[in-house]
Design an enzyme around this catalytic site. Sequence first.
Site, short mmCIF file in Angstrom:
data_model
loop_
_atom_site.label_atom_id
_atom_site.label_comp_id
_atom_site.label_asym_id
_atom_site.label_seq_id
_atom_site.Cartn_x
_atom_site.Cartn_y
_atom_site.Cartn_z
CB SER A 44 63.31 35.76 -50.98
OG SER A 44 62.65 34.65 -51.57
CG ASP A 82 60.70 36.90 -58.01
OD1 ASP A 82 60.01 37.63 -58.73
OD2 ASP A 82 60.80 37.03 -56.77
CE LYS A 112 57.26 37.17 -57.05
NZ LYS A 112 57.88 38.50 -56.85
CD GLU A 114 59.62 43.28 -56.42
OE1 GLU A 114 59.93 44.48 -56.31
OE2 GLU A 114 60.11 42.38 -55.70
CD GLU A 181 56.45 41.00 -49.98
OE1 GLU A 181 56.66 40.66 -51.16
OE2 GLU A 181 57.33 40.99 -49.10
O1 KIV Z 1 61.08 36.60 -53.61
C1 KIV Z 1 60.14 36.14 -52.95
O2 KIV Z 1 60.29 35.20 -52.17
C2 KIV Z 1 58.82 36.73 -53.15
C3 KIV Z 1 57.69 36.21 -52.31
C4 KIV Z 1 57.88 36.52 -50.91
C5 KIV Z 1 56.38 36.67 -52.82
O3 KIV Z 1 58.67 37.59 -53.96
#
Ligand code: KIV
Length: 253
Positions: A44, A82, A112, A114, A181
């Site tokens: 994000s 992420d 993380k 997806e 989510e």
């Molecule tokens: O990128 C992000 O902030 C996310 C969260 C909202 C889980 O993946």
Amino acid sequence: MKHITIQDIKDLKGQAFATLTAYDYNSAQLIDQSNIPLILVGDSASMTMYGYDTTIPVSMDEMLLIVKAVTRGTQNALVVADMPFLSYQPSIEETIKNAGIFMKEGGAGAVKLEGGEHMFNNLKALVDCGIPVLGHVGLTPQSYHQMSGYKIQGKTIEGAQKIIADAQAIERAGAFGIVLECIPETLATEITKSLTIPTIGIGSGNTCDGQIQVFHDIMGLTKNNPPKHAKQYGKLYDAMLDIVNQYQKDVKK
Ligand code: KIV
């Protein structure tokens, strides 16, 4: 507080716990100080830090810079990096190489990514290499175009069954937790009950083991309104604008 381990996060199963995103040194320090056990350097950042419209454009290099800043500001929490769009989808080799960059150069404690069943091999390969992984199913923002926009997922029986199968695949692959989510609360409840790893919800009701929110959303740090599921605890954008205006006035005087 001691350095939070993967086992510590697994042990939070069944306990309500809060987690947050962070994208810089200062906010990481602040979140760490409040004993939040897990900080996600979310993609994000594509919107909050870099001003893109979706999470799709942000690159490994752009993410790595902020992963480094967040790990420098964190002493206790587990920092999860992420993986950006197309840094893991093309192949297992790319997945391991890029996750390795976040761990070795960025100092992250986990990554993380997806996706569920179709990402099983990538997830398992990471775990087999000793790289802890957090899964993410339901609304997966990197599939924005494929999903035709940001919508609640798993509203139909087939959709719900697919998300359950994805969540189970993520657990089987050895992930230490999973983000749910924007799925219906009933579905989040069922998944939370059926998995032994903690679920971390966002826009999926109150029954997940943990919750995650975007730092900028709960602070009211952005000009635009946050998504419906994010409670705004402050209006820092307005407060900061006020300070800049006061400073400007003082200088002019
Ligand atoms: O990128 C992000 O902030 C996310 C969260 C909202 C889980 O993946």
